[in-house]
Design a protein around this motif. Structure first.
Motif, PDB file in Angstrom:
ATOM      1  N   PRO A  76       0.820  -1.220   0.000  1.00  0.00           N
ATOM      2  CA  PRO A  76       0.000   0.000   0.000  1.00  0.00           C
ATOM      3  C   PRO A  76       0.852   1.268   0.000  1.00  0.00           C
ATOM      4  O   PRO A  76       0.532   2.239  -0.699  1.00  0.00           O
ATOM      5  CB  PRO A  76      -0.828  -0.133   1.283  1.00  0.00           C
ATOM      6  CG  PRO A  76      -0.896  -1.607   1.543  1.00  0.00           C
ATOM      7  CD  PRO A  76       0.436  -2.140   1.087  1.00  0.00           C
ATOM      8  N   ALA A  77       1.942   1.268   0.767  1.00  0.00           N
ATOM      9  CA  ALA A  77       2.754   2.476   0.876  1.00  0.00           C
ATOM     10  C   ALA A  77       3.448   2.800  -0.449  1.00  0.00           C
ATOM     11  O   ALA A  77       3.460   3.953  -0.892  1.00  0.00           O
ATOM     12  CB  ALA A  77       3.792   2.310   1.980  1.00  0.00           C
ATOM     13  N   ALA A  78       4.030   1.790  -1.092  1.00  0.00           N
ATOM     14  CA  ALA A  78       4.714   2.039  -2.354  1.00  0.00           C
ATOM     15  C   ALA A  78       3.734   2.456  -3.443  1.00  0.00           C
ATOM     16  O   ALA A  78       4.022   3.329  -4.261  1.00  0.00           O
ATOM     17  CB  ALA A  78       5.480   0.788  -2.782  1.00  0.00           C
ATOM     18  N   THR A  79       2.560   1.831  -3.445  1.00  0.00           N
ATOM     19  CA  THR A  79       1.548   2.180  -4.444  1.00  0.00           C
ATOM     20  C   THR A  79       1.049   3.606  -4.219  1.00  0.00           C
ATOM     21  O   THR A  79       0.850   4.365  -5.178  1.00  0.00           O
ATOM     22  CB  THR A  79       0.374   1.193  -4.377  1.00  0.00           C
ATOM     23  OG1 THR A  79       0.883  -0.144  -4.515  1.00  0.00           O
ATOM     24  CG2 THR A  79      -0.635   1.457  -5.481  1.00  0.00           C
ATOM     25  N   ARG A  80       0.866   3.972  -2.973  1.00  0.00           N
ATOM     26  CA  ARG A  80       0.473   5.353  -2.660  1.00  0.00           C
ATOM     27  C   ARG A  80       1.528   6.336  -3.153  1.00  0.00           C
ATOM     28  O   ARG A  80       1.210   7.408  -3.679  1.00  0.00           O
ATOM     29  CB  ARG A  80       0.259   5.498  -1.152  1.00  0.00           C
ATOM     30  CG  ARG A  80      -0.182   6.906  -0.733  1.00  0.00           C
ATOM     31  CD  ARG A  80      -0.669   6.934   0.706  1.00  0.00           C
ATOM     32  NE  ARG A  80       0.264   6.288   1.604  1.00  0.00           N
ATOM     33  CZ  ARG A  80      -0.055   5.292   2.432  1.00  0.00           C
ATOM     34  NH1 ARG A  80      -1.288   4.833   2.470  1.00  0.00           N
ATOM     35  NH2 ARG A  80       0.849   4.756   3.226  1.00  0.00           N
ATOM     36  N   GLY A  81       2.812   5.963  -3.008  1.00  0.00           N
ATOM     37  CA  GLY A  81       3.866   6.835  -3.498  1.00  0.00           C
ATOM     38  C   GLY A  81       3.776   7.058  -4.991  1.00  0.00           C
ATOM     39  O   GLY A  81       3.996   8.172  -5.480  1.00  0.00           O
ATOM     40  N   THR A  82       3.445   6.018  -5.739  1.00  0.00           N
ATOM     41  CA  THR A  82       3.303   6.152  -7.186  1.00  0.00           C
ATOM     42  C   THR A  82       2.176   7.108  -7.540  1.00  0.00           C
ATOM     43  O   THR A  82       2.306   7.960  -8.433  1.00  0.00           O
ATOM     44  CB  THR A  82       3.045   4.770  -7.813  1.00  0.00           C
ATOM     45  OG1 THR A  82       4.142   3.906  -7.525  1.00  0.00           O
ATOM     46  CG2 THR A  82       2.876   4.879  -9.321  1.00  0.00           C
ATOM     47  N   VAL A  83       1.058   6.988  -6.839  1.00  0.00           N
ATOM     48  CA  VAL A  83      -0.093   7.857  -7.124  1.00  0.00           C
ATOM     49  C   VAL A  83       0.228   9.305  -6.762  1.00  0.00           C
ATOM     50  O   VAL A  83      -0.095  10.239  -7.516  1.00  0.00           O
ATOM     51  CB  VAL A  83      -1.335   7.350  -6.366  1.00  0.00           C
ATOM     52  CG1 VAL A  83      -2.487   8.344  -6.497  1.00  0.00           C
ATOM     53  CG2 VAL A  83      -1.759   5.978  -6.895  1.00  0.00           C
ATOM     54  N   VAL A  84       0.864   9.521  -5.622  1.00  0.00           N
ATOM     55  CA  VAL A  84       1.199  10.881  -5.208  1.00  0.00           C
ATOM     56  C   VAL A  84       2.173  11.513  -6.203  1.00  0.00           C
ATOM     57  O   VAL A  84       2.021  12.680  -6.581  1.00  0.00           O
ATOM     58  CB  VAL A  84       1.783  10.879  -3.784  1.00  0.00           C
ATOM     59  CG1 VAL A  84       2.393  12.241  -3.447  1.00  0.00           C
ATOM     60  CG2 VAL A  84       0.704  10.515  -2.768  1.00  0.00           C
ATOM     61  N   HIS A  85       3.151  10.760  -6.652  1.00  0.00           N
ATOM     62  CA  HIS A  85       4.071  11.282  -7.669  1.00  0.00           C
ATOM     63  C   HIS A  85       3.316  11.701  -8.925  1.00  0.00           C
ATOM     64  O   HIS A  85       3.607  12.744  -9.528  1.00  0.00           O
ATOM     65  CB  HIS A  85       5.112  10.221  -8.037  1.00  0.00           C
ATOM     66  CG  HIS A  85       6.304  10.200  -7.136  1.00  0.00           C
ATOM     67  ND1 HIS A  85       6.287   9.639  -5.892  1.00  0.00           N
ATOM     68  CD2 HIS A  85       7.570  10.685  -7.311  1.00  0.00           C
ATOM     69  CE1 HIS A  85       7.482   9.760  -5.337  1.00  0.00           C
ATOM     70  NE2 HIS A  85       8.278  10.390  -6.172  1.00  0.00           N
ATOM     71  N   ALA A  86       2.360  10.885  -9.341  1.00  0.00           N
ATOM     72  CA  ALA A  86       1.588  11.204 -10.550  1.00  0.00           C
ATOM     73  C   ALA A  86       0.802  12.496 -10.365  1.00  0.00           C
ATOM     74  O   ALA A  86       0.711  13.325 -11.286  1.00  0.00           O
ATOM     75  CB  ALA A  86       0.650  10.045 -10.887  1.00  0.00           C
ATOM     76  N   VAL A  87       0.232  12.688  -9.188  1.00  0.00           N
ATOM     77  CA  VAL A  87      -0.535  13.909  -8.924  1.00  0.00           C
ATOM     78  C   VAL A  87       0.374  15.134  -8.995  1.00  0.00           C
ATOM     79  O   VAL A  87       0.026  16.155  -9.616  1.00  0.00           O
ATOM     80  CB  VAL A  87      -1.216  13.823  -7.549  1.00  0.00           C
ATOM     81  CG1 VAL A  87      -1.762  15.196  -7.123  1.00  0.00           C
ATOM     82  CG2 VAL A  87      -2.348  12.805  -7.577  1.00  0.00           C
ATOM     83  N   LEU A  88       1.545  15.056  -8.363  1.00  0.00           N
ATOM     84  CA  LEU A  88       2.447  16.203  -8.369  1.00  0.00           C
ATOM     85  C   LEU A  88       2.969  16.508  -9.770  1.00  0.00           C
ATOM     86  O   LEU A  88       3.264  17.660 -10.081  1.00  0.00           O
ATOM     87  CB  LEU A  88       3.621  15.947  -7.412  1.00  0.00           C
ATOM     88  CG  LEU A  88       3.240  15.723  -5.946  1.00  0.00           C
ATOM     89  CD1 LEU A  88       4.484  15.675  -5.077  1.00  0.00           C
ATOM     90  CD2 LEU A  88       2.272  16.776  -5.441  1.00  0.00           C
TER      91      LEU A  88
END
Length: 344
Positions: A76-88
């Motif tokens: 979950p943490a790594a996947t969340r990081g991918t999504v947050v990077h995409a948003v930024l």
């Protein structure tokens, strides 16, 4: 954000926890693994910061990821990081005045859906043991992603930034023939031409004694950018959304030359291990995060048969050799100028 371009399709980076707070090391007895069929084995062809760090941390881990290409479970943490990077990244598609926290939060569900469409197996992160979808888990996960995105606005002002590049794929070949690859989160260029390389981390800033790996990643990027553009990056910046810290580092020419020498030495050690099949484990507290404990001799496991041809009748197990003794950490040349890494 680093990517394993030298061996696998791009996946989320495990940024949720730094080595400053490692998990407990489990007992050295592993269950029999149920490992999905790996992809076809391949010889290393290039080097990225993440894979270089893998080899320095544990040569056997490098083998599992690059040569055996064993699958790893998403977190979950790594996947969340991918999504947050995409948003930024996507936020800079809109005019500066519209780059607000509300706009960034609104991008999160859509970026998650895009990632899920590309990787349907991620749905399993939010299902129970009975296979039923658990919407409350997804809602909590997205809420934490929102908090990370909101914290970014307290660290940088996107209305005053116009990045020259976002999610920039970089690749260069050293004089030795070594190919270096990676993806840089953001490159800013000042009106005066000065270059700043920025990397987002969704975990917490490590303690000073654990900053070498992050510094190595950034100086790797600085080396590649300098070779590609003929410009020495003025500043390297790490933005830690998990703790709300910004760390900067101003590299020197002497340090980038040292990084290049270090990478050549690493590649020579990797080439030797590839030819001999000698990939020894290097146990650390970080073993608690590893997906491959069941195949690791340190936990009572046995690695799969070595998939590449070996000279003579040598086996692929764990014999003596220098592969496990590759360079560690970033060391400035004796007497050379050293940059600084400061909190902002």
């Amino acid at each position: 954000m680093d990517t394993a371009l030298d061996d696998t399709a791009r996946g989320p980076a495990a940024e949720a926890a730094g080595p400053a707070v490692p998990p407990p090391t489990p007992a050295r007895q592993a269950p029999v693994p149920e490992v999905p069929a790996p992809r076809a084995a391949a010889r290393p062809a290039s080097l990225s910061p993440s894979r270089a760090a893998d080899f320095m941390r544990c040569p056997l881990l490098y083998r599992f990821r690059v040569i055996d290409r064993l699958p790893e479970k998403p977190s979950p943490a790594a996947t969340r990081g991918t999504v947050v990077h995409a948003v930024l990244e996507r936020l800079f598609d809109v005019p500066a005045a519209e780059r607000t926290p509300d706009r960034a939060r609104a991008l999160l569900p859509g970026e998650w859906e895009k990632l899920l469409a590309a990787r349907p197996e991620l749905a399993e992160l939010f299902t129970g043991e009975d296979g039923a979808h658990e919407p409350e888990r997804l809602a909590g996960w997205l809420a934490e992603a929102e908090r990370l995105v909101e914290r970014w606005f307290s660290l940088e002002d996107p209305t005053r930034l116009e990045p020259a590049d976002r999610e920039l794929f970089v690749e260069t070949t050293l004089d030795s023939g070594l190919v270096l690859r990676g993806i840089v989160d953001r490159v800013d260029v000042a009106p005066t031409g000065e270059v700043r390389i920025v990397d987002y981390k969704t975990g917490k800033a490590p303690a000073p004694r654990f900053r070498d790996e992050a510094l190595f990643q950034m100086t790797f990027y600085a080396l590649v950018i300098r070779r590609l553009r003929g410009v020495m990056p003025r500043r390297l910046q790490l933005v830690y959304l998990g703790s709300g810290d910004v760390l900067t580092y101003d590299p020197t020419e002497a340090e980038l030359s040292a990084v290049e020498r270090k990478l050549r030495a690493l590649w020579e050690a990797i080439a030797l291990a590839t030819e001999t099949g000698d990939w020894r484990p290097r146990p650390t507290k970080l073993c608690g995060w590893c997906d491959h404990q069941a195949l690791c001799p340190e936990f009572g496991g046995t690695p799969p048969p070595y998939p590449l041809p070996l000279p003579g009748s040598r086996s692929s197990a764990s014999g003596p050799g220098p592969a496990a003794d590759g360079p560690d950490g970033l060391v400035a040349p004796a007497g050379g100028a050293q940059g600084r890494m400061d909190p902002v």
